[in-house]
Design a protein around this motif. Structure first.
Motif, mmCIF file in Angstrom:
data_model
loop_
_atom_site.group_PDB
_atom_site.id
_atom_site.type_symbol
_atom_site.label_atom_id
_atom_site.label_comp_id
_atom_site.label_asym_id
_atom_site.label_seq_id
_atom_site.Cartn_x
_atom_site.Cartn_y
_atom_site.Cartn_z
ATOM 1 N N GLY A 94 54.183 50.421 -1.414
ATOM 2 C CA GLY A 94 55.487 50.997 -1.697
ATOM 3 C C GLY A 94 55.905 52.048 -0.704
ATOM 4 O O GLY A 94 56.895 52.755 -0.928
ATOM 5 N N ARG A 95 55.197 52.162 0.390
ATOM 6 C CA ARG A 95 55.552 53.163 1.395
ATOM 7 C C ARG A 95 56.711 52.681 2.256
ATOM 8 O O ARG A 95 57.566 53.473 2.660
ATOM 9 C CB ARG A 95 54.330 53.448 2.265
ATOM 10 N N LEU A 96 56.761 51.399 2.545
ATOM 11 C CA LEU A 96 57.858 50.819 3.322
ATOM 12 C C LEU A 96 58.878 50.243 2.335
ATOM 13 O O LEU A 96 58.730 49.129 1.847
ATOM 14 C CB LEU A 96 57.331 49.728 4.252
ATOM 15 N N THR A 97 59.892 51.030 2.030
ATOM 16 C CA THR A 97 60.893 50.616 1.046
ATOM 17 C C THR A 97 62.049 49.917 1.741
ATOM 18 O O THR A 97 62.495 50.340 2.805
ATOM 19 C CB THR A 97 61.429 51.833 0.273
ATOM 20 N N CYS A 98 62.527 48.857 1.137
ATOM 21 C CA CYS A 98 63.677 48.141 1.664
ATOM 22 C C CYS A 98 64.267 47.296 0.545
ATOM 23 O O CYS A 98 63.699 47.191 -0.545
ATOM 24 C CB CYS A 98 63.291 47.266 2.861
ATOM 25 N N ASN A 99 65.412 46.686 0.811
ATOM 26 C CA ASN A 99 66.075 45.899 -0.224
ATOM 27 C C ASN A 99 65.383 44.553 -0.412
ATOM 28 O O ASN A 99 64.476 44.184 0.335
ATOM 29 C CB ASN A 99 67.555 45.711 0.097
ATOM 30 N N ASP A 100 65.828 43.825 -1.412
ATOM 31 C CA ASP A 100 65.171 42.569 -1.775
ATOM 32 C C ASP A 100 65.173 41.556 -0.628
ATOM 33 O O ASP A 100 64.178 40.876 -0.379
ATOM 34 C CB ASP A 100 65.864 41.950 -2.995
ATOM 35 N N THR A 101 66.308 41.455 0.058
ATOM 36 C CA THR A 101 66.402 40.445 1.105
ATOM 37 C C THR A 101 65.452 40.755 2.251
ATOM 38 O O THR A 101 64.750 39.873 2.751
ATOM 39 C CB THR A 101 67.848 40.362 1.631
ATOM 40 N N LEU A 169 63.909 49.229 9.769
ATOM 41 C CA LEU A 169 63.979 49.849 8.453
ATOM 42 C C LEU A 169 63.731 51.344 8.579
ATOM 43 O O LEU A 169 62.899 51.790 9.360
ATOM 44 C CB LEU A 169 62.943 49.224 7.514
ATOM 45 N N GLU A 170 64.442 52.101 7.807
ATOM 46 C CA GLU A 170 64.385 53.552 7.956
ATOM 47 C C GLU A 170 63.022 54.132 7.620
ATOM 48 O O GLU A 170 62.609 55.139 8.195
ATOM 49 C CB GLU A 170 65.444 54.208 7.066
ATOM 50 N N MET A 171 62.292 53.511 6.717
ATOM 51 C CA MET A 171 60.999 54.054 6.306
ATOM 52 C C MET A 171 59.841 53.467 7.103
ATOM 53 O O MET A 171 58.676 53.699 6.767
ATOM 54 C CB MET A 171 60.775 53.797 4.807
ATOM 55 N N TYR A 172 60.128 52.737 8.177
ATOM 56 C CA TYR A 172 59.074 52.150 8.999
ATOM 57 C C TYR A 172 58.265 53.263 9.669
ATOM 58 O O TYR A 172 58.782 54.089 10.409
ATOM 59 C CB TYR A 172 59.694 51.238 10.050
ATOM 60 N N GLY A 173 56.970 53.277 9.385
ATOM 61 C CA GLY A 173 56.091 54.250 10.006
ATOM 62 C C GLY A 173 56.241 55.661 9.490
ATOM 63 O O GLY A 173 55.712 56.601 10.088
ATOM 64 N N ILE A 174 56.928 55.837 8.375
ATOM 65 C CA ILE A 174 57.216 57.177 7.858
ATOM 66 C C ILE A 174 56.204 57.555 6.775
ATOM 67 O O ILE A 174 55.961 56.788 5.842
ATOM 68 C CB ILE A 174 58.646 57.249 7.286
ATOM 69 N N ARG A 175 55.632 58.733 6.917
ATOM 70 C CA ARG A 175 54.780 59.327 5.877
ATOM 71 C C ARG A 175 55.441 60.617 5.428
ATOM 72 O O ARG A 175 55.653 61.521 6.253
ATOM 73 C CB ARG A 175 53.381 59.601 6.419
ATOM 74 N N LEU A 176 55.755 60.681 4.179
ATOM 75 C CA LEU A 176 56.505 61.818 3.660
ATOM 76 C C LEU A 176 55.569 62.968 3.292
ATOM 77 O O LEU A 176 54.524 62.762 2.671
ATOM 78 C CB LEU A 176 57.322 61.399 2.437
ATOM 79 N N HIS A 177 55.981 64.173 3.655
ATOM 80 C CA HIS A 177 55.216 65.385 3.356
ATOM 81 C C HIS A 177 56.101 66.298 2.506
ATOM 82 O O HIS A 177 57.100 66.829 3.012
ATOM 83 C CB HIS A 177 54.807 66.089 4.652
ATOM 84 N N GLN A 200 65.526 63.490 1.577
ATOM 85 C CA GLN A 200 65.681 63.881 0.184
ATOM 86 C C GLN A 200 65.410 62.621 -0.624
ATOM 87 O O GLN A 200 66.194 61.696 -0.641
ATOM 88 C CB GLN A 200 67.085 64.419 -0.092
ATOM 89 N N GLY A 201 64.265 62.596 -1.274
ATOM 90 C CA GLY A 201 63.797 61.336 -1.829
ATOM 91 C C GLY A 201 63.427 60.426 -0.669
ATOM 92 O O GLY A 201 62.612 60.768 0.185
ATOM 93 N N HIS A 202 64.061 59.244 -0.622
ATOM 94 C CA HIS A 202 63.849 58.320 0.495
ATOM 95 C C HIS A 202 65.092 58.234 1.370
ATOM 96 O O HIS A 202 65.253 57.292 2.140
ATOM 97 C CB HIS A 202 63.481 56.934 -0.031
ATOM 98 N N THR A 203 65.981 59.219 1.255
ATOM 99 C CA THR A 203 67.213 59.229 2.035
ATOM 100 C C THR A 203 67.099 60.250 3.157
ATOM 101 O O THR A 203 66.882 61.437 2.902
ATOM 102 C CB THR A 203 68.423 59.582 1.146
ATOM 103 N N LYS A 204 67.236 59.804 4.379
ATOM 104 C CA LYS A 204 67.190 60.724 5.511
ATOM 105 C C LYS A 204 68.460 61.548 5.546
ATOM 106 O O LYS A 204 69.569 61.003 5.580
ATOM 107 C CB LYS A 204 67.025 59.962 6.819
ATOM 108 N N ILE A 205 68.312 62.872 5.536
ATOM 109 C CA ILE A 205 69.482 63.756 5.522
ATOM 110 C C ILE A 205 69.614 64.540 6.816
ATOM 111 O O ILE A 205 70.664 65.140 7.061
ATOM 112 C CB ILE A 205 69.447 64.721 4.314
ATOM 113 N N PRO A 375 59.115 51.916 -6.764
ATOM 114 C CA PRO A 375 60.411 51.863 -7.407
ATOM 115 C C PRO A 375 61.543 51.605 -6.438
ATOM 116 O O PRO A 375 62.605 51.183 -6.821
ATOM 117 C CB PRO A 375 60.549 53.271 -8.023
ATOM 118 N N SER A 376 61.293 51.865 -5.157
ATOM 119 C CA SER A 376 62.376 51.736 -4.200
ATOM 120 C C SER A 376 62.333 50.446 -3.413
ATOM 121 O O SER A 376 63.096 50.260 -2.494
ATOM 122 C CB SER A 376 62.355 52.922 -3.222
#
Length: 992
Positions: A94-101, A169-177, A200-205, A375-376
């Motif tokens: 669940g670290r690499l979140t993306c849409n169903d497609t 994908l925006e979460m590619y290679g991302i580890r959240l701290h 903020q959550g999984h949204t890059k701000i 969840p994402s």
């Protein structure tokens, strides 16, 4: 194997890489939990035993540490394979979140790599036993649909395509701290190859590029980012974030230091000399090769190539994530499976060595899969677009804010990208007739496009709110279920809908313009014959072509001859037959260059013809500039080529329609190749003449060799401060203008700068103005400021390219600008633009007082939206045109209204039906944002996208997944400014 107590981490890391025969091991790291159960990276300089104090129950994981911006930088197939395994593991956790497609597309490539070509029975059994993500069952049909399209794809190709999708994908290679900002708001920090990111959550701000960061430090639990001076920045000089503990803070600081060094430095930093008495701060430094050193090493052949053999079995009993590795997963027969033996021999008494055995799956351990929720996974951080197994560029900024929105049924666009799609699509105010024609009855809309103006939308008018046009949801559902749902059908339907629009565009010339010409004695007979004798055969042919397409669609839908419907569920044969017939019309297409030039010469030499053409452009039926319609036949060829490319990519080679479709693609590609050079010249010629109509105070704008590059709004610094100016960049000269009080809303030229000998430099600090540039010519210098950093970068890139082009070429001399403006002065003279103060104040109301002619062209929209458009953008917009039915809904309205929509020339044109001869309203696509509705907006329908600017909000609903993808794609591609990836050469002056 090595000295037990003192061996540094680098020895262990190198030993693992050596046993894997992994040349590019610098991208990877060893990760383990410390005594506080916090996951940390093995320090390559410190002794292993000082880092892993209780090794008996420690799991050391070999994982990807540095994710490059482009997987093409990975030279070795084994490296890409390991990256693919990392993507697989990140999906499972669940670290690499993306849409169903996107998720289904990723998994389909993994399945192709593991079991080979599609077989429905084997696929279902394989997916039943292998859980790549939680709740995978809902996506199995979509996964198999994508897998079917990968026929013949090798495992290496599957890895490559998998990484092509994942890297976008925006979460590619991302580890959240986890962290908090100064206000105590919970956020997440991350580090990537570009810099430090704030989520903020999984949204890059926010993002802080390495170029902006001056210093990184930490003090106890506080993580500090010191930025370089930026007068436009809304941030303080030093940003402060609070983390959970000092250890967390230091760990994140260390990984930031390593990322900066790996991606930004040319070589490994030298160690600092040890202090004699006292030490301040951490002595930590990056150890190892930088990315540049790795690339150079591999490219120079500084290693021995190792054969990397994959042994695939198509047996469907393949282990799941929770099972032990089977023989089927011996793609790295010795290299990966020997990681555990490596660690055993490295003295560490680590009991959990199965994690290294699972290094083959890059730490896809049972407990990880079981404990992590996703969840994402069904919520996309940004939309991807499927292109033959790849995801191409997506909307970056708008969809970043839509990450947590409903995406279960949101499809992805499927056309190949025609250019770089950086930036965000922007749309403008709704307006009447792009040419500023007479207002449609009952439409209370000011022609002024100022974003601050409070205007009522033309879409709210009675003409577009006829109750008979309202479609109930039940009606639409019944209608949708009645028609075919396969993608090929909707591709065929796109041929029909766009052909209807093309036929209407031809009628503007063959019917409306011809009738108007016949009533006026203003055009020479030779010019009449030249135009209409070459357009009438095209109109006749395409009328029959459209009828044939519509008949085929009727058979496909079962509206006639239902008993033989199965033989007609294809379109390739129709396209092949008509494209072959179309080749006989090539002689007329070659004449279009001559038509365009002769018409412009006639306008230049005859005031009567000039007035006639200007008056014709004011008619509602002429919704685009007249000479644009003369280019439509050549544009249409490109559209056919794109449609056939999509159809061929959709069909498997075994499909009954594949052979005809491929043959039709070959035929139309040949035609496009023959006419492409001619079309490029015509587009530049047409654009110069259009700009000529928007400018006063200049002669001979259209001369041989001159090429348009960019136009847009910039602020020019003068004795009275910053004043808005419209700039026009060509390959030999830069013009700057203001919008004066003229009857036709034209722009008055204030000055020009020859590009030969010009230099450009950033000067924010010198002038104290954000996004500021100084343009130094041989005789004059000016200071300009862009509205945003992105705009400044676009201008800098294009101006520098134009300067280089002027230096290399003996292009047109600036003296050819006969009407040299009188106020061509340096920026420090206080009288430079005194008269422009009146011009600027007058321009705010001039549209309301004067004739609406040329009040809503792209130039004027850029002026009001304070943006710019390049020739690349125009070319991309030409390639991305679309038409069809959409359902429209306002923010506070009930029900959906059906409209016929034509998308072209950065604008959406609205009709009640496709049979209408002219649009009722238009929406210029500069300034608005394109997003997908959030859950809070209560748009509980599929295939809905949202256009909004300030208080103006419009929802549009497509009829199918494919049409939704296409509308999203063309709006993005035509409104996102493309960055120039290569300079224009003299031999290839129009490589747009």
């Amino acid at each position: 194997f090595f000295i037990q107590q003192r061996a540094p981490g680098k020895v262990l890391h190198d030993a693992v890489c050596n046993h894997l025969n992994l040349v590019e091991g610098d991208y990877f790291g060893l990760e383990f939990p410390d005594h506080k159960k916090m996951m940390v990276w093995l320090d390559l300089l410190k002794p292993v035993m000082k880092q892993i104090r209780r090794p008996k129950h420690v799991v050391v994981k070999f994982v990807v540490k540095f994710f490059p911006p482009d997987h093409a930088q990975l030279q070795e197939e084994l490296t890409r394979y390991l990256f693919a395994l990392q993507v697989k593991q990140d999906l499972a956790q669940g670290r690499l979140t993306c849409n169903d497609t996107s998720t289904a597309l990723l998994i389909s490539h993994i399945v192709q790599s593991e079991i080979g070509d599609f077989d429905e029975t084997i696929d279902r059994e394989h997916l039943a036993k292998n859980k790549y993500i939680p709740q995978q069952e809902a996506l199995e049909d979509k996964i198999m649909e994508f897998h079917r399209s990968h026929m013949g794809q090798t495992p290496a190709e599957s890895d490559f395509q998998l990484l092509e999708i994942a890297r976008r994908l925006e979460m590619y290679g991302i580890r959240l701290h986890p962290a908090k900002d100064r206000e105590g708001t919970k956020i997440n920090l991350a580090v990537a190859n570009t810099g430090i990111l704030v989520f903020q959550g999984h949204t890059k701000i926010n993002a802080f590029n390495w170029a902006k960061v001056r210093k990184l430090s930490f003090k106890r639990k506080r993580f500090l980012i010191k930025l370089r001076p930026d007068v436009n920045s809304s941030f303080q000089d030093t940003l402060e974030f609070l983390m959970a503990s000092r250890d967390f803070c230091k760990s994140f600081w260390k990984i930031c230091v390593e990322h900066h060094a790996f991606f930004r430095l040319f070589e490994e930093p030298k160690p600092k000399p040890k202090p004699v008495l006292f030490s301040r701060g951490s002595s930590f430094r990056f150890s190892g090769r930088t990315q540049k050193q790795v690339l150079d090493y591999v490219k120079e052949g500084g290693h021995k190539k190792v054969q990397f053999e994959r042994k695939h079995s198509k047996i469907h009993s393949i282990r799941s994530l929770t099972a032990q590795p089977s023989e089927q997963h011996t793609e790295v027969p010795k290299q990966v499976s020997d990681v555990d033996e490596t660690l055993k021999s490295c003295f560490l008494n680590i009991s959990s060595l199965q994690s290294c055995r699972q290094g083959k799956e890059l730490k896809a351990s049972t407990e990880d899969t079981g404990q992590h929720k996703s969840p994402s996974l069904k919520k996309s951080p940004k939309e991807g677009r499927k292109v033959d197994g790849a995801v191409v560029s997506t909307v970056e900024e708008e969809e970043e804010a839509a990450k947590d929105r409903m995406q279960q049924n949101r499809p992805q666009s499927q056309q190949p990208s025609t250019g770089s799609l950086t930036g965000s699509p922007h749309l403008s105010e709704l307006s009447i007739n792009s040419q500023g024609g007479p207002s449609v009855a009952n439409m209370s809309l000011s022609p002024n496009l100022s974003p601050d103006a409070k205007q009522s939308s033309p879409l709210i008018s009675p003409l577009l709110n006829d109750p008979t046009c309202i479609r109930t949801d039940d009606e639409e559902e019944v209608k949708r279920k009645r028609f075919p749902t396969e993608k090929a059908y909707f591709i065929a339907k796109e041929v029909a809908t766009t052909e209807r629009t093309y036929l209407k565009d031809l009628e503007v010339i063959t019917l409306w313009f011809q009738n108007a010409v016949s009533k006026e004695d203003c055009m020479p007979e030779t010019l009449k014959n030249l135009i209409f004798s070459n357009f009438e055969p095209l109109h006749k042919f395409h009328s029959g072509f459209l009828k044939e397409i519509e008949q085929r669609l009727a058979l496909w839908e079962g509206r006639s001859n239902a008993h033989i419907k199965g033989d007609y569920q294809r379109i390739g044969d129709v396209m092949l037959k008509n494209i072959q017939s179309m080749k006989q019309l090539t002689i007329h297409l070659w004449k279009h260059n001559e038509i365009l030039m002769e018409l412009e010469n006639g306008i230049k030499n005859s005031r009567k013809l000039e007035t006639f053409c200007r008056d014709f452009e004011l008619q509602k039926v002429c919704y685009l500039p007249l000479n644009t319609f003369l280019l439509r036949p050549l544009h249409r060829l490109m559209h056919y080529k794109q449609i056939m490319e999509r159809l061929c990519k959709h069909y498997p080679p075994s499909h009954v329609d594949f052979r005809d479709s491929r043959a039709a693609l070959a035929e139309i590609s040949e035609m496009v190749a023959q006419l492409h050079g001619n079309m490029i010249k015509m587009e530049n010629f047409q654009k110069l003449h259009e700009l000529k109509k928007d400018l006063i105070g200049i002669d001979n704008l259209v001369i041989p060799g001159r090429e348009f590059i960019r136009l847009g709004s910039l602020s020019k610094l003068s004795g009275k401060g910053l004043q808005q100016r419209m700039f026009f960049l060509f390959n030999d000269i830069l013009l700057y203008t203001s919008r004066g009080l003229t009857a036709s809303n034209q722009f008055k030229v204030h000055g020009h700068l020859p590009l030969y000998g010009m230099t450009i430099e950033e000067s924010e600090e010198e002038w104290g103005v954000p996004h500021c540039l100084t343009l130094r010519g041989q005789h004059q210098s000016i200071v300009v400021a862009a509205s945003t950093r992105a705009e400044m970068d676009k201008w800098t890139e294009d101006v520098q390219m134009a300067i280089d082009l002027a230096e290399k070429s003996s292009g047109p001399a600036p003296e050819l600008l006969a009407s040299s403006p009188p106020d061509n002065k340096s920026p420090d003279e206080t009288t430079v633009d005194q008269e422009s103060e009146d011009d600027l104040s007058a321009s705010r109301t001039s549209l309301e007082r004067q004739s609406p002619h040329r009040g809503n062209t792209t130039v004027h929209v850029c002026w009001h939206r304070n943006t710019s458009v390049s020739m690349i953008d125009f070319s991309i917009a030409v390639e991305n045109q679309l038409s069809g039915n959409l359902l429209r809904k306002f923010k506070n309205s009930n029900g959906w209204q059906k409209l016929w929509v034509v998308f072209t020339n950065f604008c959406m044109f609205f009709y009640k039906s496709h049979q209408d001869n002219h649009p009722l309203a238009s929406l210029p696509l500069l300034g608005y944002s394109l997003t997908i509705p959030s859950e809070s907006e209560n748009i509980h329908k599929d295939y809905v996208f949202k256009l909004h600017f300030k208080s103006h909000v419009y929802y549009f609903r497509a009829e199918s997944e494919y049409t939704f993808e296409r509308w999203m794609e063309v709006i993005r591609s035509a409104t996102s400014s493309a960055s120039r990836t290569r300079a224009l050469s003299h031999k290839e002056p129009h490589a747009y």
